[in-house]
Every structure is written in structure tokens, then in C-alpha cells.
Design an enzyme around this catalytic site. Structure first.
Site: not given
Ligand code: SDX
Length: 357
Positions: A243, A302
Site C-alpha cells: 500500500h 483487497e
Molecule cells: C487499493 O491509495 C489507496 O488508499 C488505495 C486503496 C483505497 O482504498 O482506495 O487502499 C485501494 O488500491 C489497495 C491496493 C490494491 N492493489 C494491490 O493489491 C496490487 C498490488 N500492490 C501493489 O502493486 C503496490 O503495493 C501498490 C500499487 C498498492 C502500492 O505501491 P507503491 O506505493 O507505488 O510502491 P511501489 O509500486 O513503488 O513498490 C515499491 C517496491 C517495488 O519494488 P522495487 O521496484 O523497488 O524493487 O515494492 C514492490 C515493488 O515491486 N512491491 C511489491 C508489491 N507491492 C509493492 N512486490 C510484490 N508484490 C506486491 N504486492
């Protein structure tokens, strides 16, 4: 800079997301005082005090009339629209509704996803859409329009818990989108339509369906660790984890897990599904900690959303639409707040392209 991390883009009285402590406050009420305790109508009255009555029965009656109005659009369902993905078909139906900044537009926008999602699920199964029943609560009517039967008290309570829990969540991507569009004075229908487009993405509201795909692919608790490790090795993201704001467990995960347990105890649901999910969650958290030691990646809203909506009879392709049925209250509330207190949202950008000759 990318992703606007930590940028305060608005002041709001609607909700506070405390990422460090894992707390969500909606209009001065902590999530645990609302989830499982109040109806969606009650949280709408909190979110929209200037628009809706404080009397929940009045809100319930007005929302019921808006569901009946939305159902008039369902009679125009055509084969082309039904052939789209459910989220795209929902978006197309929402686009047909009138725009503006008055109460009738707001109520219709709030009511419509709860009518359109069940109608689209049934149309895709070649079943006749079920009309709204104005005597039912919003959550009860959504479930009745889905199944054709009056839902149990436990089922209504579970869906109410979900709709309340996701109703508002600070300036998430879809809510920020709604505010940007509302700030141009385009109207509430335009703001909701834009927000729905943002919600569709797998990084946002498109995540719960793929959570079930992951559980189905793993199939058994002892397969969780190797599957998760292989997915991370392939550079894939695990849906339902991580998140932008929460640096600890998303408080909504436990609110929805509690709703699932209450629903399960009422019968009609396979407890082995929860056992598999708990095993997958355990292995995913271990693997994420090992793979990304410098990044807190915890369970988000989720993960248990997927199990709860599946247990309530929604097909996974409808999960984003059900999310919209809850979040639309927040989108409208932020759109109203933006119109009342804000001005055109227009940030700056730094040009890094080629210099002009
Ligand atoms: C919602 O903002 C809100 O409030 C949203 C929400 C709401 O109520 O409206 O809470 C609802 O959208 C919840 C999130 C649902 N999405 C997912 O579950 C999809 C999987 N999660 C991710 O894609 C990710 O965690 C995000 C998009 C939710 C947040 O990502 P950020 O803050 O943009 O962080 P990032 O993408 O820059 O990741 C940082 C690192 C990365 O690694 P590096 O490239 O630095 O090596 O963490 C890794 C990412 O690859 N990472 C994950 C991961 N989430 C982040 N790696 C594996 N699995 C994951 N789920």
C-alpha cells in the site's frame, strides 16, 4: 516525485488515513466504530451532511427511489454492452446518466452501481435483471437484485460492512481523480465516471479479482510457499499486498476478515477457503519481507475483499464494480467538498524534454 508521494493535494473533513499506525477515521469515527455496526446509509449521512438528511430512514427512502430510477437504464441493456467486461459495461451504463451538481444527480450516481452490477452479472448469465425493492436497505437490495432472493441478515450485515469499510479512504487515485474533474465544475457524473476509470486498474480497485485467481492457482496450503516464491522471482506483484500509505497492516483487512468469519458461522460458506487464504497470506508476507527487506509490504483491503465478495455470491469480474458501489459515496462527498471549498486543481510540471531551437 513520481506518484506524488507524500504530497498534500487537498484538505478534507471526510477521512484520515494514518499509514504509520494503521488507522482509518471517517468523519471523526474510527473504522472499528463503523464497520459491522452501521449501515451504508448511515455512513453516507456522515459523508454528505450538506446533501443528505441525518435521518437514516430518509436517506434509505431517497436511495431506494434513486435505485428505481437507475433501473430504468437497465431496460436498455444491449448485447454489445453486455459483451464488454463487467467494469467496462458498468462504465458505459454510468456514462448514460445525467450530469450536474444537484442532489438528484448525486443520489443517482450513488445508487446506480448497486443496481447496474447485479443486472450485468445476471445479463451475462442470460438471466433477467431483478428490479429494486424500495422496502429493502441498499445492501439488502443489491444482494436481492443479484440472487433474486431476499438475503439473510448475516449476508446484509456482511455487505454493509464491506460498503462502509471501502466508502472513503483519503486521496486514493480514484478519489483524487474525482476531485480533479469536480474542480473543473464538469459535474458529479463526470467526476464519478473518471474515478471509475482510475479504479479499474489492477494497482488500485482492479486487484481483488486477481486475488482469487492467485488462490485458485495455488489450490492448497502446502503449495503456497513455492508458488509465491516463483511469482516474486518472475518479478510479479502479489495482489492484495502492499500500500502507498499503510506501513503496517491495513485496518480494513481485519474488518473484512471479521465479516467473513461472521458470515461463515451463519453457514453456506466453505471454511477451507479461509484456511487456504490464511496460509497464502502467511507465506506471502514471509516472502515479501525476504524479497523486499527495505519496504513494508503488508496485507491490504483487497485480500479479504475477494473472499468476502465471493462468499456473498459475486463473481470475481464484478468485484471492482462492487468496490465502486461502496466508494461512490466517497467520490461524491469529495466532489461536493471540492466544489464547495476548492478551486481548479492544476499542478505544475518540470519540463525535461528537448530545448526549443
Ligand atoms: C487499493 O491509495 C489507496 O488508499 C488505495 C486503496 C483505497 O482504498 O482506495 O487502499 C485501494 O488500491 C489497495 C491496493 C490494491 N492493489 C494491490 O493489491 C496490487 C498490488 N500492490 C501493489 O502493486 C503496490 O503495493 C501498490 C500499487 C498498492 C502500492 O505501491 P507503491 O506505493 O507505488 O510502491 P511501489 O509500486 O513503488 O513498490 C515499491 C517496491 C517495488 O519494488 P522495487 O521496484 O523497488 O524493487 O515494492 C514492490 C515493488 O515491486 N512491491 C511489491 C508489491 N507491492 C509493492 N512486490 C510484490 N508484490 C506486491 N504486492
Amino acid at each position: 516525485m513520481s506518484g506524488l508521494d507524500d504530497v498534500i493535494a487537498a484538505e478534507t473533513r471526510l477521512s484520515e488515513v494514518d499509514g504509520a499506525n494503521g488507522r482509518l477515521v471517517i468523519c471523526g469515527h474510527s473504522l472499528d466504530a463503523l464497520a459491522g455496526r452501521v449501515s451504508y446509509e448511515a455512513v453516507l449521512a456522515l459523508l454528505l451532511p450538506g446533501l443528505l438528511s441525518a435521518n437514516r430512514e430518509v436517506v434509505r427512502a431517497e436511495l431506494a427511489q434513486a435505485r428505481l430510477r437507475a433501473f430504468r437504464e437497465v431496460s436498455r441493456l444491449d448485447a454489445d454492452l453486455v459483451s464488454l467486461s463487467l467494469t467496462e459495461a458498468l462504465r458505459a451504463l454510468m456514462a448514460r446518466l445525467p450530469d450536474g451538481e444537484d442532489k438528484s444527480v448525486a443520489l443517482l450516481q450513488i445508487a446506480a452501481p448497486a443496481v447496474f452490477v447485479p443486472a450485468l452479472v445476471r445479463a451475462k448469465r442470460a438471466q433477467k435483471p431483478m428490479p429494486p425493492h424500495p422496502g429493502l436497505s441498499h445492501a439488502a437490495d443489491m444482494l436481492a437484485m443479484l440472487s433474486g432472493n431476499v438475503p439473510s441478515t448475516e449476508q446484509v450485515r456482511a455487505l454493509d460492512t464491506y460498503l462502509v469499510t471501502v466508502s472513503d479512504h483519503g486521496l486514493n487515485a480514484s478519489t483524487f481523480t474525482a476531485r480533479v474533474v469536480a474542480s473543473t465544475r464538469a459535474g458529479y457524473a463526470s467526476a464519478v465516471l473518471a474515478a471509475l476509470g482510475a479504479l479499474k486498474g489492477p494497482l488500485h480497485g482492479g486487484a481483488p479479482g486477481p486475488v482469487l485467481d492467485m488462490l485458485d492457482a495455488i489450490g492448497a496450503p502446502d503449495k503456497a510457499a513455492p508458488w509465491v516464491d516463483a511469482a516474486l522471482t518472475r518479478g510479479e506483484r502479489l495482489m492484495g499486498f502492499g500500500h502507498r500509505i499503510y506501513r503496517v497492516r491495513d485496518p480494513r483487512a481485519d474488518a473484512l476478515k471479521a465479516a467473513l468469519n461472521q458470515l461463515g458461522a451463519a453457514g453456506g460458506w466453505d471454511p477451507n477457503r479461509l484456511a487456504l487464504a490464511e496460509a497464502v497470506e502467511r507465506e506471502a508476507l514471509l516472502a515479501l519481507r525476504a524479497a523486499k527487506p527495505d519496504r513494508v509490504l503488508e496485507t491490504n483491503v483487497e485480500f479479504f475483499t475477494a473472499l468476502l465478495l465471493e462468499a456473498l455470491g459475486f463473481p470475481r469480474e464484478a468485484f471492482t464494480g462492487v468496490f465502486a458501489a461502496g466508494r461512490v459515496g466517497g467520490w461524491i462527498a469529495h466532489a461536493c467538498e471540492q466544489v464547495e471549498t476548492g478551486r481548479l486543481i492544476r499542478p505544475q510540471s518540470r519540463y525535461v524534454g528537448p530545448k526549443a531551437a
